[in-house]
Write a protein that holds these residues in place. Sequence first.
Motif, PDB file in Angstrom:
ATOM      1  N   LEU A  28     -17.819 101.362 -78.828  1.00 18.65           N
ATOM      2  CA  LEU A  28     -18.869 100.865 -79.721  1.00 18.65           C
ATOM      3  C   LEU A  28     -19.089 101.833 -80.879  1.00 18.65           C
ATOM      4  O   LEU A  28     -19.120 101.421 -82.051  1.00 18.65           O
ATOM      5  CB  LEU A  28     -20.162 100.674 -78.932  1.00 18.65           C
ATOM      6  CG  LEU A  28     -21.401 100.251 -79.729  1.00 18.65           C
ATOM      7  CD1 LEU A  28     -21.221  98.856 -80.299  1.00 18.65           C
ATOM      8  CD2 LEU A  28     -22.651 100.307 -78.849  1.00 18.65           C
ATOM      9  N   ILE A  29     -19.241 103.114 -80.576  1.00 19.65           N
ATOM     10  CA  ILE A  29     -19.505 104.103 -81.625  1.00 19.65           C
ATOM     11  C   ILE A  29     -18.266 104.306 -82.496  1.00 19.65           C
ATOM     12  O   ILE A  29     -18.361 104.418 -83.725  1.00 19.65           O
ATOM     13  CB  ILE A  29     -19.943 105.426 -80.993  1.00 19.65           C
ATOM     14  CG1 ILE A  29     -21.295 105.245 -80.288  1.00 19.65           C
ATOM     15  CG2 ILE A  29     -20.036 106.526 -82.039  1.00 19.65           C
ATOM     16  CD1 ILE A  29     -21.715 106.428 -79.475  1.00 19.65           C
ATOM     17  N   ALA A  32     -17.800 101.318 -84.809  1.00 17.38           N
ATOM     18  CA  ALA A  32     -18.863 101.294 -85.815  1.00 17.38           C
ATOM     19  C   ALA A  32     -18.561 102.264 -86.951  1.00 17.38           C
ATOM     20  O   ALA A  32     -18.790 101.956 -88.128  1.00 17.38           O
ATOM     21  CB  ALA A  32     -20.203 101.638 -85.168  1.00 17.38           C
ATOM     22  N   THR A  93     -28.407 100.084 -81.128  1.00 18.74           N
ATOM     23  CA  THR A  93     -28.381  98.640 -81.347  1.00 18.74           C
ATOM     24  C   THR A  93     -29.467  98.217 -82.326  1.00 18.74           C
ATOM     25  O   THR A  93     -29.223  97.414 -83.238  1.00 18.74           O
ATOM     26  CB  THR A  93     -28.560  97.905 -80.008  1.00 18.74           C
ATOM     27  OG1 THR A  93     -27.533  98.336 -79.091  1.00 18.74           O
ATOM     28  CG2 THR A  93     -28.467  96.408 -80.189  1.00 18.74           C
ATOM     29  N   SER A  96     -28.604  99.286 -85.846  1.00 18.85           N
ATOM     30  CA  SER A  96     -27.543  98.446 -86.401  1.00 18.85           C
ATOM     31  C   SER A  96     -28.105  97.128 -86.925  1.00 18.85           C
ATOM     32  O   SER A  96     -27.709  96.640 -87.993  1.00 18.85           O
ATOM     33  CB  SER A  96     -26.477  98.172 -85.337  1.00 18.85           C
ATOM     34  OG  SER A  96     -25.865  99.373 -84.909  1.00 18.85           O
ATOM     35  N   GLN A 115     -28.984 105.452 -86.291  1.00 20.26           N
ATOM     36  CA  GLN A 115     -27.733 105.212 -85.569  1.00 20.26           C
ATOM     37  C   GLN A 115     -27.150 106.524 -85.057  1.00 20.26           C
ATOM     38  O   GLN A 115     -26.656 106.596 -83.920  1.00 20.26           O
ATOM     39  CB  GLN A 115     -26.708 104.532 -86.487  1.00 20.26           C
ATOM     40  CG  GLN A 115     -26.820 103.028 -86.594  1.00 20.26           C
ATOM     41  CD  GLN A 115     -25.619 102.455 -87.322  1.00 20.26           C
ATOM     42  OE1 GLN A 115     -25.148 102.995 -88.328  1.00 20.26           O
ATOM     43  NE2 GLN A 115     -25.112 101.330 -86.847  1.00 20.26           N
ATOM     44  N   ASN A 177     -22.340  95.142 -84.094  1.00 21.38           N
ATOM     45  CA  ASN A 177     -22.692  96.105 -83.042  1.00 21.38           C
ATOM     46  C   ASN A 177     -23.807  95.599 -82.134  1.00 21.38           C
ATOM     47  O   ASN A 177     -23.979  96.116 -81.023  1.00 21.38           O
ATOM     48  CB  ASN A 177     -23.161  97.427 -83.669  1.00 21.38           C
ATOM     49  CG  ASN A 177     -22.104  98.079 -84.528  1.00 21.38           C
ATOM     50  OD1 ASN A 177     -20.919  98.032 -84.204  1.00 21.38           O
ATOM     51  ND2 ASN A 177     -22.530  98.685 -85.623  1.00 21.38           N
ATOM     52  N   ALA A 180     -22.605  93.682 -78.917  1.00 19.69           N
ATOM     53  CA  ALA A 180     -21.872  94.672 -78.120  1.00 19.69           C
ATOM     54  C   ALA A 180     -22.825  95.709 -77.532  1.00 19.69           C
ATOM     55  O   ALA A 180     -22.684  96.113 -76.370  1.00 19.69           O
ATOM     56  CB  ALA A 180     -20.813  95.353 -78.987  1.00 19.69           C
ATOM     57  N   GLY A 181     -23.809  96.132 -78.329  1.00 14.96           N
ATOM     58  CA  GLY A 181     -24.781  97.103 -77.831  1.00 14.96           C
ATOM     59  C   GLY A 181     -25.650  96.541 -76.725  1.00 14.96           C
ATOM     60  O   GLY A 181     -25.970  97.244 -75.755  1.00 14.96           O
TER      61      GLY A 181
END
Length: 489
Positions: A28-29, A32, A93, A96, A115, A177, A180-181
Amino acid sequence: MVAVTPQDDSRLRYAWRVCSVTSLGLVLIGIAGSTLNVALPTVVRHFHAGALESGWILLSFLLVNTASLVFFGRVADLLGRREVYLAGFALFTLASLLAGLSPTVWFLVAMRVLQAVGAAMILANGTVIITDAFPPERLSQGMGVYIGTLSVAQLAGPTLGGLIAETAGWQWIFWVNVPAGLIALGWGTLILRRMPRRPREPVDALGNVLLFAALSALLLALSEAGSGGLSSPVVLTGAAVFALLLPLIVLAERRSANPVLDLRLFAGRLLTYANLASFCNALARSALILVMALYFQAARGLDAFEAGLSVLPVPLGIGLASPIVGMLGRKVSPYALSIGGAVLSATGLGTLMLTADPQTPYWVIGIGLFVAGCGSGTFLTGNTTQVMRALPQDSLGVVNGFRVMVMNIGIVISVGLSLSVLTSSVGPGLRAQVYAGTLSELSPVAVGQLMDGFQRAYAVLFTVAVAGALLAALARPQRAVASLDSTSR
């Protein structure tokens, strides 16, 4: 043959579920960050942002994330790693979501700061949670899969970022994100068990403030050095502030009862050299992709998409080597894997030193990139496992935060250093053409001058990689050192 008990089997199943949670956080990170790197021009055009605002869209995240990693490692040691880790998912999250709704560029920068805080809470604790979950003899396997997910982000991020920016709009760079977060937050809440906390102790407020200020000054100076030169007022001021604060940090941490950065933890041979080796590997690895992307665009005239495809051997090498090395870790020591990975990285970069010519066949370049990627994947798995095994449980969070912070500083230095060396061979008037990737359209003479810069850049990265291999060799396991000491007596 050792019999596997039901308890061992249950622990291993739980460990792999934990690995799925932490790997999801790393992907995820990573995605991003890499998607925004590609889509940044689209965001800049939307807000009509100037050079200062454009730089801070990226720099704000890196500064805050790097400077707060140690802090959240300490906070997690005190308040609970599961709680801090999941709070990081929630904050990342939310930030984002709000970033995609930004009315101004400075609001977007503020959301990037949030973030970064969420990402620091995740990064400072993911490795620690894996270390706690896996049996010691299986830790290298879990670490191999965890680190291998870095390549997933590096592979998917640039392509995904370009596709989203062109089809859905820049807002979706951030909004992608959100689901997904939420999935990561829900899965982590379901899977992760509560972990033992240390006794409640006051947080070292002074140490945190000084450390954050010093790192911010250092990273700001390093990021400016590539474009403004070493004589830039920003570089000189940042370096002066860092030099002034460094002895104050040492003094404050020695006097603090609960230091955020316990200097005693880094007095040992293994941690000192292992972290320095990690710094060198991060510097060489990060700059390699940047330098090669510029090479394919500025020297060979490829577009951004083609250049992105051309550098894929690096993340492919990392992605293939990490899980394989993780399995080998049951029979090969992390110390040996660290040295082997560092040597492989240097070998790949040494190969690339021979290819600083636009006429070099791609397969030669591809081999060098792939070997360097395999070396990085091998080194990261071995080095991380070696460090985490050597630490007491009550120090895992703060030391892991320090370890990731050191790697991040290497990444920042790699950008400024490689760009400075690369563009030193061409005049100031041509440097913008290098960054834009359009130098190949001017003249063969300009391209020839740039090739000298690439040769120097490869040589610098090769030297750094060799230094990393030597430092990895010096990071001898403490047990081995202790046994030698006892033998000599």
